[in-house]
Motif scaffolding. Structure first.
Motif, PDB file in Angstrom:
ATOM      1  N   ALA A 193       0.829  -1.209   0.000  1.00 25.50           N
ATOM      2  CA  ALA A 193       0.000   0.000   0.000  1.00 25.50           C
ATOM      3  C   ALA A 193       0.864   1.261   0.000  1.00 25.50           C
ATOM      4  N   ARG A 194       1.922   1.259   0.799  1.00 30.16           N
ATOM      5  CA  ARG A 194       2.822   2.424   0.820  1.00 30.16           C
ATOM      6  C   ARG A 194       3.482   2.614  -0.539  1.00 30.16           C
ATOM      7  N   LEU A 195       3.856   1.511  -1.175  1.00 28.47           N
ATOM      8  CA  LEU A 195       4.465   1.584  -2.505  1.00 28.47           C
ATOM      9  C   LEU A 195       3.462   2.156  -3.514  1.00 28.47           C
ATOM     10  N   LEU A 196       2.228   1.661  -3.459  1.00 30.74           N
ATOM     11  CA  LEU A 196       1.187   2.151  -4.369  1.00 30.74           C
ATOM     12  C   LEU A 196       0.831   3.615  -4.105  1.00 30.74           C
ATOM     13  N   ASP A 197       1.035   4.056  -2.852  1.00 30.20           N
ATOM     14  CA  ASP A 197       0.781   5.461  -2.512  1.00 30.20           C
ATOM     15  C   ASP A 197       1.912   6.378  -2.960  1.00 30.20           C
ATOM     16  N   GLY A 198       2.946   5.807  -3.585  1.00 31.15           N
ATOM     17  CA  GLY A 198       3.988   6.635  -4.166  1.00 31.15           C
ATOM     18  C   GLY A 198       5.329   6.605  -3.461  1.00 31.15           C
ATOM     19  N   ALA A 199       5.452   5.853  -2.375  1.00 30.07           N
ATOM     20  CA  ALA A 199       6.752   5.780  -1.709  1.00 30.07           C
ATOM     21  C   ALA A 199       7.728   5.049  -2.620  1.00 30.07           C
ATOM     22  N   ALA A 200       8.911   5.583  -2.743  1.00 34.35           N
ATOM     23  CA  ALA A 200       9.954   4.928  -3.541  1.00 34.35           C
ATOM     24  C   ALA A 200      10.472   3.717  -2.779  1.00 34.35           C
ATOM     25  N   SER A 201      10.940   2.730  -3.515  1.00 33.24           N
ATOM     26  CA  SER A 201      11.431   1.502  -2.903  1.00 33.24           C
ATOM     27  C   SER A 201      12.483   1.781  -1.835  1.00 33.24           C
ATOM     28  N   ASP A 202      13.379   2.761  -2.101  1.00 38.49           N
ATOM     29  CA  ASP A 202      14.433   3.047  -1.123  1.00 38.49           C
ATOM     30  C   ASP A 202      13.905   3.782   0.105  1.00 38.49           C
ATOM     31  N   GLU A 203      12.687   4.326   0.041  1.00 47.00           N
ATOM     32  CA  GLU A 203      12.050   4.954   1.201  1.00 47.00           C
ATOM     33  C   GLU A 203      11.392   3.911   2.099  1.00 47.00           C
ATOM     34  N   LEU A 204      11.355   2.701   1.634  1.00 50.77           N
ATOM     35  CA  LEU A 204      10.662   1.631   2.353  1.00 50.77           C
ATOM     36  C   LEU A 204      11.623   0.645   3.017  1.00 50.77           C
ATOM     37  N   ASP A 205      12.869   1.067   3.222  1.00 45.04           N
ATOM     38  CA  ASP A 205      13.853   0.154   3.812  1.00 45.04           C
ATOM     39  C   ASP A 205      13.369  -0.453   5.127  1.00 45.04           C
ATOM     40  N   ALA A 206      12.825   0.378   6.017  1.00 48.84           N
ATOM     41  CA  ALA A 206      12.352  -0.124   7.308  1.00 48.84           C
ATOM     42  C   ALA A 206      11.190  -1.104   7.117  1.00 48.84           C
ATOM     43  N   ASP A 207      10.322  -0.812   6.159  1.00 53.33           N
ATOM     44  CA  ASP A 207       9.200  -1.711   5.882  1.00 53.33           C
ATOM     45  C   ASP A 207       9.714  -3.064   5.378  1.00 53.33           C
ATOM     46  N   PHE A 208      10.712  -3.020   4.501  1.00 48.81           N
ATOM     47  CA  PHE A 208      11.265  -4.267   3.982  1.00 48.81           C
ATOM     48  C   PHE A 208      12.004  -5.042   5.074  1.00 48.81           C
ATOM     49  N   ASP A 209      12.648  -4.316   5.990  1.00 51.49           N
ATOM     50  CA  ASP A 209      13.290  -4.990   7.128  1.00 51.49           C
ATOM     51  C   ASP A 209      12.242  -5.694   7.985  1.00 51.49           C
TER      52      ASP A 209
END
Length: 159
Positions: A114-130
């Motif tokens: 959902a955060r990705l679809l809302d426009g967050a770049a993959s590198d902005e999601l490091d904590a989410d991926f962790d």
């Protein structure tokens, strides 16, 4: 019912994945924290539907274990490509986790997607991926323990 109780006892002690406290640093959101690693409680859970067929449960949960590892690797690889590839990999993990009742992992994948679809770049999601990786590994461990608890069980039809 006895098998479901046994599995619930064996899975109850598995803690939530360790993550930092701040939301931006990948903390476990309340919905995820309250979700079981493996849902054994809902009437349509795989464990309840196949409670008399431990051999089938072993096959299904072995496939889940392999699938989680495969999907997490696909997400790592997709992050080097583009957000479309990441979104597809997250969506696949979300679906697989949901199908098998891996609720916490399903919610983590859905939240990141959902955060990705809302426009967050993959590198902005490091904590989410962790967080997703921690939850995936905790789920694999829960499935491993579930499979150990099923070892040696035979289907009621085989008796």
């Amino acid at each position: 019912a006895a098998l479901v109780d046994l599995l619930n006892r064996n899975l109850a002690h598995i803690p939530a994945p360790r993550v930092p406290a701040e939301r931006g640093a990948g903390a476990l959101p309340a919905a995820e924290a309250g979700a079981p690693l493996i849902d054994t409680g809902s009437p349509d859970s795989i464990i309840r539907r196949f409670a008399g067929r431990p051999a089938t449960l072993r096959k299904l949960y072995s496939a889940l274990q392999e699938g989680i590892v495969m999907h997490l690797e696909a997400i790592r690889e997709a992050r080097a490509q583009n957000s479309t590839a990441v979104g597809a990999a997250l969506h696949g993990l979300k679906g697989a986790a949901g199908m098998y009742g891996a609720k916490r992992l399903q919610l983590a994948a859905a939240s990141t997607e959902a955060r990705l679809l809302d426009g967050a770049a993959s590198d902005e999601l490091d904590a989410d991926f962790d967080r997703l990786d921690h939850t995936g590994r905790a789920t694999v461990e829960a499935v491993h323990q579930l499979l150990e608890s099923l070892a040696g069980s035979t289907d009621t039809a085989e008796r």
